[in-house]
Design a protein around this motif. Structure first.
Motif, PDB file in Angstrom:
ATOM      1  N   GLN A  82       0.838  -1.194   0.000  1.00 30.28           N
ATOM      2  CA  GLN A  82       0.000   0.000   0.000  1.00 30.28           C
ATOM      3  C   GLN A  82       0.881   1.256   0.000  1.00 30.28           C
ATOM      4  O   GLN A  82       0.567   2.237  -0.670  1.00 30.28           O
ATOM      5  N   LEU A 123       1.932   1.723  -3.530  1.00 32.67           N
ATOM      6  CA  LEU A 123       0.848   2.288  -4.350  1.00 32.67           C
ATOM      7  C   LEU A 123       0.692   3.774  -4.061  1.00 32.67           C
ATOM      8  O   LEU A 123       0.437   4.579  -4.960  1.00 32.67           O
ATOM      9  N   SER A 124       0.851   4.140  -2.790  1.00 30.08           N
ATOM     10  CA  SER A 124       0.747   5.547  -2.419  1.00 30.08           C
ATOM     11  C   SER A 124       1.861   6.353  -3.078  1.00 30.08           C
ATOM     12  O   SER A 124       1.629   7.424  -3.654  1.00 30.08           O
ATOM     13  N   TYR A 168       1.050   6.772  -6.707  1.00 24.63           N
ATOM     14  CA  TYR A 168      -0.003   7.773  -6.894  1.00 24.63           C
ATOM     15  C   TYR A 168       0.555   9.181  -6.767  1.00 24.63           C
ATOM     16  O   TYR A 168       0.285  10.054  -7.592  1.00 24.63           O
ATOM     17  N   VAL A 211       0.060   2.318 -12.079  1.00 21.82           N
ATOM     18  CA  VAL A 211       0.074   0.904 -11.732  1.00 21.82           C
ATOM     19  C   VAL A 211      -1.165   0.296 -12.364  1.00 21.82           C
ATOM     20  O   VAL A 211      -2.257   0.844 -12.188  1.00 21.82           O
ATOM     21  N   LYS A 256      -8.181  -6.160  -1.757  1.00 20.04           N
ATOM     22  CA  LYS A 256      -9.038  -6.175  -2.941  1.00 20.04           C
ATOM     23  C   LYS A 256      -9.536  -4.771  -3.273  1.00 20.04           C
ATOM     24  O   LYS A 256     -10.033  -4.510  -4.364  1.00 20.04           O
ATOM     25  N   TYR A 257      -9.426  -3.856  -2.314  1.00 16.87           N
ATOM     26  CA  TYR A 257      -9.966  -2.503  -2.497  1.00 16.87           C
ATOM     27  C   TYR A 257      -8.871  -1.455  -2.531  1.00 16.87           C
ATOM     28  O   TYR A 257      -9.136  -0.268  -2.399  1.00 16.87           O
ATOM     29  N   PHE A 258      -7.626  -1.906  -2.679  1.00 19.24           N
ATOM     30  CA  PHE A 258      -6.555  -0.948  -2.908  1.00 19.24           C
ATOM     31  C   PHE A 258      -6.764  -0.342  -4.296  1.00 19.24           C
ATOM     32  O   PHE A 258      -7.504  -0.880  -5.117  1.00 19.24           O
ATOM     33  N   THR A 259      -6.087   0.772  -4.539  1.00 17.92           N
ATOM     34  CA  THR A 259      -6.173   1.370  -5.865  1.00 17.92           C
ATOM     35  C   THR A 259      -4.809   1.306  -6.528  1.00 17.92           C
ATOM     36  O   THR A 259      -3.937   2.083  -6.132  1.00 17.92           O
ATOM     37  N   PRO A 260      -4.645   0.450  -7.470  1.00 13.23           N
ATOM     38  CA  PRO A 260      -5.615  -0.549  -7.938  1.00 13.23           C
ATOM     39  C   PRO A 260      -5.618  -1.774  -7.036  1.00 13.23           C
ATOM     40  O   PRO A 260      -4.778  -1.903  -6.165  1.00 13.23           O
ATOM     41  N   ARG A 261      -6.568  -2.677  -7.296  1.00 14.80           N
ATOM     42  CA  ARG A 261      -6.704  -3.906  -6.515  1.00 14.80           C
ATOM     43  C   ARG A 261      -5.384  -4.684  -6.547  1.00 14.80           C
ATOM     44  O   ARG A 261      -4.756  -4.793  -7.592  1.00 14.80           O
ATOM     45  N   GLU A 297      -5.620  -6.494 -10.246  1.00 12.58           N
ATOM     46  CA  GLU A 297      -5.211  -5.474 -11.226  1.00 12.58           C
ATOM     47  C   GLU A 297      -3.751  -5.032 -11.139  1.00 12.58           C
ATOM     48  O   GLU A 297      -3.136  -4.687 -12.145  1.00 12.58           O
ATOM     49  N   LYS A 306      -2.781  -4.066 -18.884  1.00  9.34           N
ATOM     50  CA  LYS A 306      -3.890  -4.054 -19.845  1.00  9.34           C
ATOM     51  C   LYS A 306      -3.273  -4.148 -21.227  1.00  9.34           C
ATOM     52  O   LYS A 306      -2.344  -3.417 -21.546  1.00  9.34           O
TER      53      LYS A 306
END
Lengths: 345, 345
Positions: free
Chosen positions: B257, B260-261, B264, B270, B286-291, B339, B344
């Motif tokens: 996390q 991810l921070s 961001y 990511v 599962k609810y991190f951004t992104p998962r 994710e 993608k």
DNA sequence: CTGAAAGCGCTTACAG
DNA sequence: CTGAAAGCGCTTACAG
């Protein structure tokens, strides 16, 4: 199996009586220096460790505090349990945990009865309020007259030494959103309205809206269950039934994380399109994307007041004095403002 | 203070002997139906609850399992503690927790000695390995011959009934990153390399890189301390000393996390610019951004095997049989792909 | 199926 | 400053 060494073995080896050994172990002053030294030497040499069970039985004191608490794998209860343990330990007590892992089905009456068989010197009731608990306590605890305090539920006749403010803090969080210019503020609650904590957070939200002259409608309120998953789902519901929403008060940080996840998945920009505030200040809240505005609860102080009061009640009880603290000390969470609620100007 | 009702009071009131009451309480078969009914009626009427302290002393059995564990307000230890409690309860045992709140300064020797004074039937050693623990156990535990199992540290002579795989799981996570086309993969470890767990996760990362023929350099490795804060800082360090980095294995989800921070805050996308995998599968992952892609550890099974084995050791010990389980059952975390590691296309 | 006696390992008055 | 006796509330052989 090798038999444990007893106090009597030490006495024989040191050439003194059992009471003298007992005095040394318990650090009583009335022992000659020389005797104490000799006894201590034998204790160290044989690696003797006293038997707490026997001590408890004869002294009618266990130095145990029973703790009835809900699943401690959630942040709040976990922190409370840890702080209770620290505080109890500091006062010479051990904790005997009774964790209701599955609050819905656990038979709290059996739990309490089993706890009482261990004869704790006192009991800390940290479980959420539930219908029927009052009756369970009345039937099982009252006859034993074991001192007890409550941390969460309001129970008639049971002192609540510390109260963690919910309403004013919630009001401050929502007022902050209003000051930031957010107009349509929803709320995601943690549970049914039946608990005190749940009600107070909602009340705070209402008060802030009322103070600002904003309308309050049912469609602004959605109930979650403290998890990120329910936070995400609740946000979906809010967007659907309250489309003008531009800010939300999630009643804890995990649900706020669900909200942030929903926003990310749906390209809703936080804080520009949606202001978000949580409650708890998880260690991770500062690292949410974006960093979360929330309220940090002073769990250590909350636990310290509770344990100290119970210890005093135990002392008074043993002295056969009546002592029933009436005051409740209120402790206040600290508002921590971060990116998720501050619009870039 | 009102004196507690004793077994003898029940006996007198029911007109039977103390042993008969004891038999009824302990559900022994050899009691006449009629006698049992009468005794039970008195027990219920007077609200008698037996005294476990006295029972423990005379039966030389406490039905307690001591647990030595590090701060349970972290996710892993918290889950382990809760699952141990469930399992112990299912087998009729209570847990007596000894939580080392501040691992660096706590005097584990004093802790263990105090625990032993409570004469638990067995001890679960769930503390992280630390230099000196082995000696502490040898000096204090071995003389008592209390059955013990270890969950985390490897201790000579102490069975480790269950082992949670770290290495293969880590290797699988990193191999997954490689399959997704990431080229330059860093690692953020949880702690010093001195612990088994830390070492094994790093080994897994190395093996995956080696299998893919990728170079491994020191600058790809940064040490954190399990928190989001250290994860964010470690990521900053990685970007500086290993600028070509395009993926990272954070050794737990909290540190992920933080990563991810960092991403961001620095407009690193990511998973497009940076692939991220964690370890733990927090309910929130599962609810991190992104998962977040991560590994879910089967704590319930881990705890169940451990507690059941200890219970068997206790039974054998009481029967004066020698029983020392040699096998270690390996349990495997489950990889959860989300994710944060899937580009993608 | 039931009971009298002894004991678990300490502490608590009490006496000196 | 030190010790002999009794007791905490149960269970464990043992006897019948």
């Amino acid at each position: 199996m090798a038999r444990n060494i007893r106090l009597e073995d030490i006495a024989r080896e040191a050439g003194v009586s059992a009471q003298t050994v007992s005095r040394v172990i318990n650090n009583r002053p009335d022992v000659a220096r020389k005797t104490r030294r000799k006894v201590q030497e034998v204790i160290d040499r044989l690696g003797y460790l006293p038997n707490t069970i026997a001590r408890s039985l004869s002294s009618q004191r266990t130095w145990m505090m029973g703790v009835v608490i809900s699943s401690i794998d959630r942040y709040g209860p976990g922190r409370i349990f840890v702080e209770l343990d620290k505080q109890a330990h500091a006062l010479g007590y051990r904790l005997l945990p009774y964790i209701s892992h599955d609050e819905e089905t656990v038979d709290i009456s059996r739990y309490l009865r089993e706890l009482i068989t261990h004869r704790p010197d006192g009991i800390i009731w940290a479980a959420m309020e539930r219908a029927g608990h009052e009756e369970v306590l009345r039937r099982n605890l009252v006859p034993t007259s074991i001192p007890m305090v409550t941390m969460e539920a309001l129970l008639p006749g049971i002192p609540k030494p510390a109260f963690m403010d919910q309403e004013e803090t919630s009001e401050a969080l929502v007022s902050h959103l209003i000051e930031q210019g957010y107009q349509h503020i929803g709320i995601i609650t943690g549970e049914l309205l039946s608990t005190q904590r749940g009600k107070l957070r909602i009340n705070g939200w209402k008060k802030a809206l009322e103070a600002a002259g904003r309308p309050i409608t049912e469609k602004q309120i959605v109930h979650g269950a403290w998890t990120a998953e329910t936070g995400e789902r609740a946000m979906a519901t809010l967007v659907e039934q309250f489309p003008e929403i531009d800010a939300v008060f999630a009643c804890n940080d995990q649900m706020a994380q669900g909200v942030l996840s929903f926003a990310y998945q749906h390209n809703i920009r936080v804080p520009d399109d949606l202001g978000v505030v949580g409650f708890d200040d998880l260690p991770e809240a500062k690292y949410f994307t974006p960093r979360l505005t929330t309220a940090k609860q002073p769990f250590a102080e909350f636990a310290a007041i509770t344990v100290r009061t119970l210890a005093e009640m135990i002392d008074a009880y043993l002295e056969e004095e009546s002592y029933s603290p009436q005051e409740t000390k209120v402790v206040y969470p600290e508002i921590v403002i971060r990116e998720s609620s501050v619009r870039k100007t």
